[in-house]
Design a protein around this motif. Structure first.
Motif, PDB file in Angstrom:
ATOM      1  N   UNK A  67       4.152  -2.536  13.900  1.00  0.00           N
ATOM      2  CA  UNK A  67       3.970  -3.496  12.818  1.00  0.00           C
ATOM      3  C   UNK A  67       3.484  -2.741  11.586  1.00  0.00           C
ATOM      4  N   UNK A  68       4.084  -3.048  10.455  1.00  0.00           N
ATOM      5  CA  UNK A  68       3.678  -2.460   9.187  1.00  0.00           C
ATOM      6  C   UNK A  68       3.340  -3.586   8.215  1.00  0.00           C
ATOM      7  N   UNK A  69       2.243  -3.424   7.498  1.00  0.00           N
ATOM      8  CA  UNK A  69       1.878  -4.360   6.435  1.00  0.00           C
ATOM      9  C   UNK A  69       2.002  -3.629   5.105  1.00  0.00           C
ATOM     10  N   UNK A  70       2.739  -4.232   4.197  1.00  0.00           N
ATOM     11  CA  UNK A  70       2.944  -3.674   2.857  1.00  0.00           C
ATOM     12  C   UNK A  70       2.150  -4.518   1.866  1.00  0.00           C
ATOM     13  N   UNK A  71       1.350  -3.855   1.043  1.00  0.00           N
ATOM     14  CA  UNK A  71       0.522  -4.524   0.041  1.00  0.00           C
ATOM     15  C   UNK A  71       0.842  -3.917  -1.318  1.00  0.00           C
ATOM     16  N   UNK A  72       1.278  -4.749  -2.267  1.00  0.00           N
ATOM     17  CA  UNK A  72       1.676  -4.254  -3.594  1.00  0.00           C
ATOM     18  C   UNK A  72       0.996  -5.088  -4.669  1.00  0.00           C
ATOM     19  N   UNK A  73       0.369  -4.425  -5.616  1.00  0.00           N
ATOM     20  CA  UNK A  73      -0.220  -5.081  -6.784  1.00  0.00           C
ATOM     21  C   UNK A  73       0.818  -5.065  -7.905  1.00  0.00           C
ATOM     22  N   UNK A  74       1.344  -6.231  -8.264  1.00  0.00           N
ATOM     23  CA  UNK A  74       2.358  -6.310  -9.316  1.00  0.00           C
ATOM     24  C   UNK A  74       1.754  -6.631 -10.682  1.00  0.00           C
ATOM     25  N   UNK A  75       0.464  -6.422 -10.824  1.00  0.00           N
ATOM     26  CA  UNK A  75      -0.155  -6.552 -12.140  1.00  0.00           C
ATOM     27  C   UNK A  75      -0.587  -5.173 -12.618  1.00  0.00           C
ATOM     28  N   UNK A  76      -0.876  -5.066 -13.914  1.00  0.00           N
ATOM     29  CA  UNK A  76      -1.313  -3.780 -14.471  1.00  0.00           C
ATOM     30  C   UNK A  76      -2.830  -3.639 -14.466  1.00  0.00           C
ATOM     31  N   UNK A  77      -3.511  -4.539 -13.730  1.00  0.00           N
ATOM     32  CA  UNK A  77      -4.973  -4.539 -13.667  1.00  0.00           C
ATOM     33  C   UNK A  77      -5.435  -4.292 -12.237  1.00  0.00           C
ATOM     34  N   UNK A  78      -6.618  -3.721 -12.041  1.00  0.00           N
ATOM     35  CA  UNK A  78      -7.154  -3.555 -10.683  1.00  0.00           C
ATOM     36  C   UNK A  78      -7.344  -4.910 -10.003  1.00  0.00           C
ATOM     37  N   UNK A  79      -7.125  -4.938  -8.713  1.00  0.00           N
ATOM     38  CA  UNK A  79      -7.268  -6.151  -7.923  1.00  0.00           C
ATOM     39  C   UNK A  79      -8.086  -5.840  -6.674  1.00  0.00           C
ATOM     40  N   UNK A  80      -9.081  -6.655  -6.405  1.00  0.00           N
ATOM     41  CA  UNK A  80      -9.814  -6.606  -5.145  1.00  0.00           C
ATOM     42  C   UNK A  80      -9.411  -7.833  -4.349  1.00  0.00           C
ATOM     43  N   UNK A  81      -8.978  -7.626  -3.113  1.00  0.00           N
ATOM     44  CA  UNK A  81      -8.495  -8.781  -2.375  1.00  0.00           C
ATOM     45  C   UNK A  81      -8.420  -8.546  -0.890  1.00  0.00           C
ATOM     46  N   UNK A  82      -7.722  -9.461  -0.208  1.00  0.00           N
ATOM     47  CA  UNK A  82      -7.557  -9.392   1.235  1.00  0.00           C
ATOM     48  C   UNK A  82      -6.216  -9.997   1.614  1.00  0.00           C
ATOM     49  N   UNK A  83      -5.792  -9.649   2.826  1.00  0.00           N
ATOM     50  CA  UNK A  83      -4.562 -10.186   3.391  1.00  0.00           C
ATOM     51  C   UNK A  83      -4.875 -10.743   4.768  1.00  0.00           C
ATOM     52  N   UNK A  84      -4.261 -11.863   5.106  1.00  0.00           N
ATOM     53  CA  UNK A  84      -4.449 -12.466   6.421  1.00  0.00           C
ATOM     54  C   UNK A  84      -3.434 -11.900   7.397  1.00  0.00           C
ATOM     55  N   UNK A  85      -3.936 -11.237   8.453  1.00  0.00           N
ATOM     56  CA  UNK A  85      -3.044 -10.651   9.444  1.00  0.00           C
ATOM     57  C   UNK A  85      -3.786 -10.544  10.769  1.00  0.00           C
ATOM     58  N   UNK A  86      -3.094 -10.802  11.848  1.00  0.00           N
ATOM     59  CA  UNK A  86      -3.699 -10.660  13.166  1.00  0.00           C
ATOM     60  C   UNK A  86      -3.883  -9.184  13.514  1.00  0.00           C
ATOM     61  N   UNK A  87      -4.868  -8.913  14.368  1.00  0.00           N
ATOM     62  CA  UNK A  87      -5.155  -7.541  14.809  1.00  0.00           C
ATOM     63  C   UNK A  87      -5.478  -6.633  13.624  1.00  0.00           C
ATOM     64  N   UNK A  88      -6.137  -7.198  12.618  1.00  0.00           N
ATOM     65  CA  UNK A  88      -6.320  -6.464  11.366  1.00  0.00           C
ATOM     66  C   UNK A  88      -7.049  -5.139  11.557  1.00  0.00           C
ATOM     67  N   UNK A  89      -8.001  -5.071  12.489  1.00  0.00           N
ATOM     68  CA  UNK A  89      -8.781  -3.850  12.652  1.00  0.00           C
ATOM     69  C   UNK A  89      -7.989  -2.713  13.289  1.00  0.00           C
ATOM     70  N   UNK A  90      -6.816  -3.026  13.802  1.00  0.00           N
ATOM     71  CA  UNK A  90      -5.991  -1.992  14.431  1.00  0.00           C
ATOM     72  C   UNK A  90      -5.063  -1.287  13.442  1.00  0.00           C
ATOM     73  N   UNK A  91      -4.972  -1.790  12.234  1.00  0.00           N
ATOM     74  CA  UNK A  91      -4.079  -1.190  11.242  1.00  0.00           C
ATOM     75  C   UNK A  91      -4.747   0.006  10.569  1.00  0.00           C
ATOM     76  N   UNK A  92      -3.956   1.047  10.371  1.00  0.00           N
ATOM     77  CA  UNK A  92      -4.407   2.233   9.665  1.00  0.00           C
ATOM     78  C   UNK A  92      -3.472   2.515   8.502  1.00  0.00           C
TER      79      UNK A  92
END
Length: 465
Positions: A407-432
């Motif tokens: 499983x791969x999770x892709x996270x992209x910021x499409x704004x020109x400003x810094x963003x602090x955020x989160x994504x909802x995904x199962x088994x989140x602690x297993x992702x590197x």
């Protein structure tokens, strides 16, 4: 960051349940208008491919086939494996546009533009590409010809007005004349011509990118496909179109024009990043099951992506195109961030790619990394895409690519400003985080929380246990 952590924790459990429901629904009820209608079977080398579009006039200082052959090792090293040559035929001179004319105003479908070289030069290019495991397709402009085309000897092959005058296919396309596929003799001629280029005894090309394929009757393309497969069964047919019926029998893939339009809306006109999901889902509903789309952010019809979006914005766009389902495309010069003028009217001039622009990210390394990732993991070559909820749908795109192993999770910021955020995904602690050459090393202890700079993107991986 603490505020975002608290919000994330509150939503985490409900988010897991929602995501589980989404995963189940997408596997049981695919988003297609008519699941009973499926797209044609596609050769594996096409589904696994990365297309590289070449404008021979502008690709090298020589502006010819030999200039491409000399760079085949570079292209192989980049990781692309399908080379698309824009039209290779002699250009019309009558009513031509610009200094040199459009490469899409063809004078003779059976001939080679003398500026590009000889038949022997093209055969050598194809042969050397095949030795390196690269496929080669050419543009075919079946909708229209130049006004001084050899086919003008057969006026019955052309569209005519009420007075019998030959007319352009579109009023504004003044440099070309429209072909009339109601004439069976024209169909016979064009199919014979297509066979000529893919015949292993002549040029042994691997397929065609078909210009404005939506303007030519689907019945012709289906007839042509059946005949071409008798010559080369694993031919690749790419439609410059977004027309569902073309993918039932005639074509292996088409252009994801709707998603490209969404890119422009988001990055140029301020539309929310959630429009990507809406556009993707709308296309999924319209097209037959298993449809394959070529994903692109740059091509010869548009101003260069780095000119439209800036270098970082263009790279964010590419990150999405390379990690979505479909076949990604690079237009020559993207790998260095070329910003030379492109599209109409630059299409009618000689404007060579500038291969050493300054103040660019290490784009070649990054594209190599994206291509290696795509080749190493089949998840990027299947059609399973899960759009994930995140904390800022207006600016963030978060999606999952998956199969039974990864499983791969892709996270992209499409704004020109810094963003602090989160994504909802199962088994989140297993992702590197996936380390990408040419990209800053991402932190490894925060996911599913993250901080992204303007237009920054990351990819996270989990091995399914």
């Amino acid at each position: 960051m603490i505020k975002h952590m608290n919000t994330y924790i509150i939503r985490r459990r409900s988010g897991w349940l929602a995501l589980a429901c989404v995963l189940l629904a997408t596997s049981l009820f695919p988003l297609h208008a008519d699941p009973a209608r499926v797209a044609r079977s596609v050769p594996p080398w096409v589904r696994d491919g990365v297309v590289y579009e070449i404008f021979p006039r502008n690709f090298s200082p020589e502006g010819n086939f030999n200039g491409i052959t000399a760079r085949l090792d570079d292209l192989k090293d980049l990781g692309v494996n399908i080379l698309w040559l824009m039209p290779i035929h002699p250009l019309g001179e009558k009513l031509r546009k610009g200094t040199l004319g459009s490469p899409y105003a063809v004078r003779d479908y059976y001939a080679i533009n003398p500026d590009y070289g000889t038949e022997a030069d093209l055969k050598r290019l194809v042969s050397e590409a095949h030795k390196r495991g690269l496929k080669v397709i050419i543009d075919v402009v079946a909708n229209h010809t130049a006004w001084d085309s050899v086919l003008m000897a057969h006026p019955e092959f052309y569209k005519q007005d009420a007075s019998g005058k030959i007319i352009p296919p579109v009023k504004e396309w003044t440099d070309v004349a429209g072909l009339n596929y109601q004439n069976p003799k024209l169909r016979e001629y064009m199919i014979g011509m297509l066979k000529h280029w893919i015949d292993p005894g002549t040029f042994d090309l691997d397929g065609f990118r078909c210009d404005v394929a939506y303007e030519v009757p689907t019945s012709f393309w289906e007839e042509a496909r059946a005949e071409l497969m008798k010559v080369k069964p694993d031919i690749f047919m790419l439609a410059e179109a977004s027309k569902p019926e073309l993918l039932y029998q005639a074509f292996d893939a088409d252009y994801s024009w709707p998603l490209h339009g969404t890119l422009n809306e988001v990055l140029l006109r301020g539309a929310p990043a959630s429009e990507f999901k809406r556009s993707w889902e709308e296309s999924r509903k319209q097209f037959p099951q298993g449809s394959l789309h070529v994903r692109f952010s740059d091509n010869h019809d548009e101003a260069r992506a780095v000119a439209r979006f800036g270098a970082k914005g263009a790279l964010a766009a590419s990150a999405l195109m390379f990690t979505l389902d479909g076949v990604p495309l690079l237009y020559n010069g993207m790998e260095v961030g070329d910003a030379t003028e492109s599209g109409d009217p630059a299409l009618f001039e000689k404007l060579p790619v500038f291969w050493k622009p300054k103040e660019r990210p290490p784009l070649r390394q990054i594209y190599q990394g994206l291509i290696r990732l795509r080749k190493a993991y089949p998840v990027f070559r299947n059609d399973r895409v899960i759009w994930l909820r995140n904390s800022d749908e207006a600016n963030l795109v978060t999606l999952m690519r998956l199969d039974s192993k990864d499983e791969f999770v892709v996270v992209i910021n499409f704004s020109n400003r810094p963003v602090i955020g989160w994504v909802e995904v199962m088994h989140d602690r297993e992702f590197q985080p996936v380390k990408m050459a040419g990209m800053p090393e991402p932190p490894s202890d925060c996911f599913p929380l993250f901080r992204l700079n303007g237009f920054e993107w990351r990819i996270y991986h989990r091995t399914v246990k």
